[in-house]
Structures are given as C-alpha cells and as structure tokens.
Scaffold this active site. Structure first.
Site, PDB file in Angstrom:
ATOM      1  N   ASP A 318       4.410   8.052  -3.947  1.00  0.00           N
ATOM      2  CA  ASP A 318       5.421   8.783  -4.713  1.00  0.00           C
ATOM      3  C   ASP A 318       5.971   7.950  -5.871  1.00  0.00           C
ATOM      4  O   ASP A 318       5.900   6.718  -5.875  1.00  0.00           O
ATOM      5  CB  ASP A 318       6.595   9.156  -3.807  1.00  0.00           C
ATOM      6  CG  ASP A 318       6.274  10.269  -2.841  1.00  0.00           C
ATOM      7  OD1 ASP A 318       5.088  10.640  -2.734  1.00  0.00           O
ATOM      8  OD2 ASP A 318       7.201  10.748  -2.156  1.00  0.00           O
ATOM      9  N   HIS A 459       5.084   4.276  -1.901  1.00  0.00           N
ATOM     10  CA  HIS A 459       5.562   4.389  -3.286  1.00  0.00           C
ATOM     11  C   HIS A 459       4.844   3.354  -4.141  1.00  0.00           C
ATOM     12  O   HIS A 459       5.016   2.148  -3.913  1.00  0.00           O
ATOM     13  CB  HIS A 459       7.077   4.178  -3.356  1.00  0.00           C
ATOM     14  CG  HIS A 459       7.865   5.143  -2.522  1.00  0.00           C
ATOM     15  ND1 HIS A 459       7.990   5.006  -1.150  1.00  0.00           N
ATOM     16  CD2 HIS A 459       8.546   6.276  -2.857  1.00  0.00           C
ATOM     17  CE1 HIS A 459       8.722   6.002  -0.686  1.00  0.00           C
ATOM     18  NE2 HIS A 459       9.075   6.790  -1.696  1.00  0.00           N
TER      19      HIS A 459
END
Length: 514
Positions: A318, A459
């Site tokens: 992400d 991430h």
C-alpha cells in the site's frame, strides 16, 4: 485542448487558466485556484466565500516535473489513522527538514488531543496531510500542505504554505516577504478588513490575523496575493474555507525583493524538466518484462498454478510507489513472484514509469484513493472523487484503470462499496511493517501468520519492508507457497464489484472468505 495533455499537466494547465479567468476571487477548500468552468468571473467580490463542497478538487498544484528529483516522503500510523506526506528535493535538505518538522508538530498535537479526550481514541479519528507544489523558480520554491483532521464529530481543515530560498538554503519567515514591519502590518490589516463581516467571523473591528502565520499565502497568475484560511479558523465550519484576495497593485508595493521573487515563482512558475528515466531499475522502475496471465492461473517454474489446488498467497503493498519500489520490483522479478500494489494518487502521478513497469511485469495495480482519507468519514461525492481521481492517475500512467480498491485503514461501508466500481480488498495478515520498521520482524510476522489463501498487507514506502521482501519470498516458497495477484487468488470466486474480500481460497475450500 487540455484534454490532450497528461493528467499531471492538465491539472497544472487548469490551475493557470483558472487563475487568469477568475483572478482567484474566492476559492475552494483544496486549492488556491478555482476550477475552470465554475461560472465565477473577475467581478466576483474580494473574499466571497466558496465552500469546499461546491468546488472540491483533490489537487490542482503545479506539476512536480518542474523540480527534477522531487519526491514524496510518508509517515503513517494505521492505529491512529495518520497519513502524512511531505516533499523532498535532492540537494536541498532544508525543504524536507522544515516540512518534516511541521508534520511532526501537527502529529504530536493530534496525538495529544486523542490522549486528552478519552472518548476520542475510541471514536472516529483521522489525520491526513497532503503537500503540493504552489510556486517554483530557480531560486524560490513554494509548498502548500493541506491538513484534514477528524476527532469524533469534529472535523477541520487547515493550510500551511512554506516558501524556500533555494540559494540561501533555508525557509523564509513571513516577515522576510515584506519591505519592513510597517508593510507587514499593512498586509495584516488588509487581510483583517477582508475577513471583517464574513459570516461566522464576528463583528466589531477587523478580524485578528497572526502576522507570523497569516494562514497560507500564495500568488495567482495575475500576481494577486491569496491568503487562505481553513475551516473553523476564522469562520464557522459551515462557511468552509475562506480565501482573501489582495490585488497585484495593492500587494506588490508591500513586498521585499525576496517577496517579489516569491510572487514571481507563483505567477510564472519555471523549472527544469524532470530527468528521463535511467536504465537502472531501482531508480526508474527498471526494464519492463512480459505480462503474466490474470485468469486465475500463473505460470511459475514451468507449472500452471490453480489456487484451489495449491497453496497461494497474495502479497500486497500500500501507499506507494515509493522511492525504493523499483528495488522491490527487482526482488519480485528475480524470484518470479507476482504482487498487487494499492497506490495513492499523488505517488502514482509522480512515478508513472514505476506503475508502467508493475503492469508490464505481471503485477496488479489497485486503487488506494487520492489523499488516503478514511472514506467512511466523507460524503458520497467526496468518496467518489477520492476513488475516481486516483483511478485516473493510474490510467494515465498505464493505459489501464485499477482493477481493485483497498480503502485506507480498511474502513468501508455501503457508500464506499457503492462507489468502488471494483472488488474491495482487505487482508487477513498484517505484518505491522508500518509500526515495527524492522526488516527481521516484518519477515517473522509474514512467515508466522501467512496461511494458504492469505492476503498479506505491507507498505512499499518503508525501506525496511523492501529489505524484508527477499527473505519473505524465500521463506514462503520453502513452505510451498506460490505468489499470485489478488485477482488471480480470487478468480475462482468470480469477485463482484463492491463486494469485500479479506482472503482467498485454500486447497480444498471452494470459496474465499468475504
């Protein structure tokens, strides 16, 4: 004509045209320049308020291409729902340092508020900080940050513009933009007069303005000064954001030599074109390869993989692409592993070549919205704009719209599901990479918690996560896992638009968990 330009250039083009046509009389909450086609005219009274709802635009800042090497840095906190970004410029640490100090101060105040109000931490809360380029020249740089805060039922928006003298290597104080103290006081008085009588600002004399921080000061293409105040700062939130315009003929005599250079950087932004992508994969995204099939099977090590029959896992990343996403793509390519990237709009717009490489090498690109806002706290039109703007940035970069949506913080409701237009993807394994920032711990969490059919959350904006990926790939492959995209993992379930999925099928199980 602007529709023929790339999205990043269309926004910059719209920014300049709007400023010329409207003279920025009174602007929307997300930009110091009104959107074209809103019907405003140059006869609009100075400081006539326009609410964010009527002229919301996720971003109308200048193209980052004006500043070679400029890139976003990010600080996140999933528990407290913090997503803060700032801009860094190679060779100018003062730019990053001043912004980061401001970001850290805002975050500290937000966390203190949550700590002081016992019910706040348990209620809806969120902090989002989004930067944009507002002025650029060889000597001056302007960066405007918008901060959205939600604590329980209270919401607010504020703005800060920081101007940097690149030659001197430091941020400018407000007083340095004016000829002398008298000129600064004249500016403050004029802004106060503009605020006086606005609904919700109170009566009496001129509304007070802090001369050291007069909200957010920028300049439009006509040289007019635009002084922007956020919600709940000088007026009730119902009034939205307030922008006071001081005409070029009024503001120019008050400005110092530095102030006039700042004005010029806003009026006529200049800069060098962004450097062309190099052949280095870690710096530019690398050389694209051939795209793998996305029909629920994947050719890995010479075998076709069906996730209903063998152990599959979908690694997801992400908030990127980040500075080291190219390095992550190198690791995935070396391991012949697929992944899914849920990107935010500004980062997608800033690194289109990285998105192109993702798609070319068989990875999947999902939508993580434009500003990383908690969608369940927004009105339906704002939800649609957050999703649609990010989707447009992905399509501009790759020629294909994103195929999935991951709502920030995993927050979803019926409004989000209706606006999604694609399957909504959550996760069942959180590596806590955003929290631990330690590659060995990220590896340990991933290897311990992954099960057949898992969707793993990471991430790619964190260096420690990128460093952890090779060991995760090696460890999970040793356990017999195959690495697929989310759509490949869910293919047997025929995923539906707006439906929410937290994991995929495991061998012997017919349907993924929703």
């Amino acid at each position: 004509m602007s529709s023929l330009l790339p999205r990043s250039h269309r926004r910059a083009f719209a920014h300049r045209i709007a400023a010329l046509a409207v003279a920025a009389a009174m602007l929307s909450g997300c930009s110091p320049v009104a959107s074209p086609g809103t019907g405003a005219s140059q006869s609009t009274p100075t400081s006539a308020p326009v609410t964010e709802a009527t002229q919301f635009s996720p971003r109308q800042g200048l193209s980052l291409d004006l500043v070679p090497g400029i890139h976003t840095l990010t600080r996140t906190d999933e528990v407290n729902r913090i997503f803060a970004q700032w801009l860094a410029v190679p060779g100018h640490p003062e730019v990053e340092g001043a912004q980061r100090a401001a970001v850290d101060g805002t975050i500290a105040s937000f966390l203190a508020t949550l700590g002081e109000e016992p019910t706040a931490a348990a209620s809806a809360h969120e902090l989002s900080i989004d930067p944009e380029l507002t002025g650029s020249s060889r000597t001056m740089l302007g960066i405007r940050s918008s901060t959205s805060t939600v604590v329980g039922d209270n919401t607010s928006k504020s703005y800060r513009t920081q101007w940097f003298d690149l030659g001197a290597g430091r941020m400018l104080e407000t007083e340095e933009l004016f000829v002398d103290a008298a000129a600064l006081q004249k500016f403050v008085d004029l802004v106060g007069e503009g605020l006086h009588g606005r609904p919700g600002t109170g009566g009496g004399g001129a509304a007070p303005v802090d001369p050291q921080q007069p909200a957010s000061l920028n300049f439009d293409a006509a040289g007019n000064a635009l002084v922007e105040f956020g919600e709940n700062t000088v007026a009730a939130s119902a009034e939205g954001n307030v922008v006071i315009k001081l005409s070029d003929t009024v503001i120019t005599p008050l400005l110092s030599a530095r102030g006039q250079q700042v004005r010029d950087a806003g009026m006529r932004p200049t800069g060098l074109p962004a450097p062309k992508p190099s052949s280095s994969s870690s710096a530019s995204g690398g050389n694209p390869g051939s795209k793998d099939p996305a029909d629920g099977t994947r050719d890995i090590d010479g075998a076709r993989v069906d996730c209903r029959k063998v152990k599959c896992v979908a690694l997801t990343f992400d908030d990127g692409p980040g500075p080291k996403t190219g390095q992550l793509l190198d690791a995935l390519k070396q391991a012949n592993a697929a992944a899914t990237f849920f990107v935010v709009g500004p980062n997608a717009e800033a690194r289109p070549q990285v998105l192109a490489r993702m798609l070319a090498e068989g990875h999947e690109i999902g939508n993580h919205t434009w500003n990383h806002r908690m969608l369940t706290s927004l009105a339906p039109d704002r939800v649609a704009k957050e999703i649609g703007s990010a989707a447009g940035a992905v399509e501009d970069a790759t020629g294909a719209a994103p195929t999935l949506l991951r709502p920030p913080y995993g927050a979803t409701n019926n409004t989000v599901k209706k606006a999604a237009g694609v399957p909504v993807i959550l996760w069942d394994v959180d590596t806590l990479d955003w929290k631990v920032r330690d590659a060995s711990k990220v590896v340990s969490n991933a290897l311990r918690d992954t099960k057949p059919g898992s969707i793993v959350l990471m991430h790619d904006i964190h260096s420690s996560t990128v460093e952890a990926v090779p060991a995760i790939l090696k460890g999970l492959r040793a356990k017999g896992y195959h690495f697929v995209t989310v759509s490949e993992l869910l293919a047997s379930a025929n995923p539906q638009d707006g439906a929410v999925y937290g994991r995929g099928p495991a061998p012997g199980k017919a349907k993924p968990k929703r």
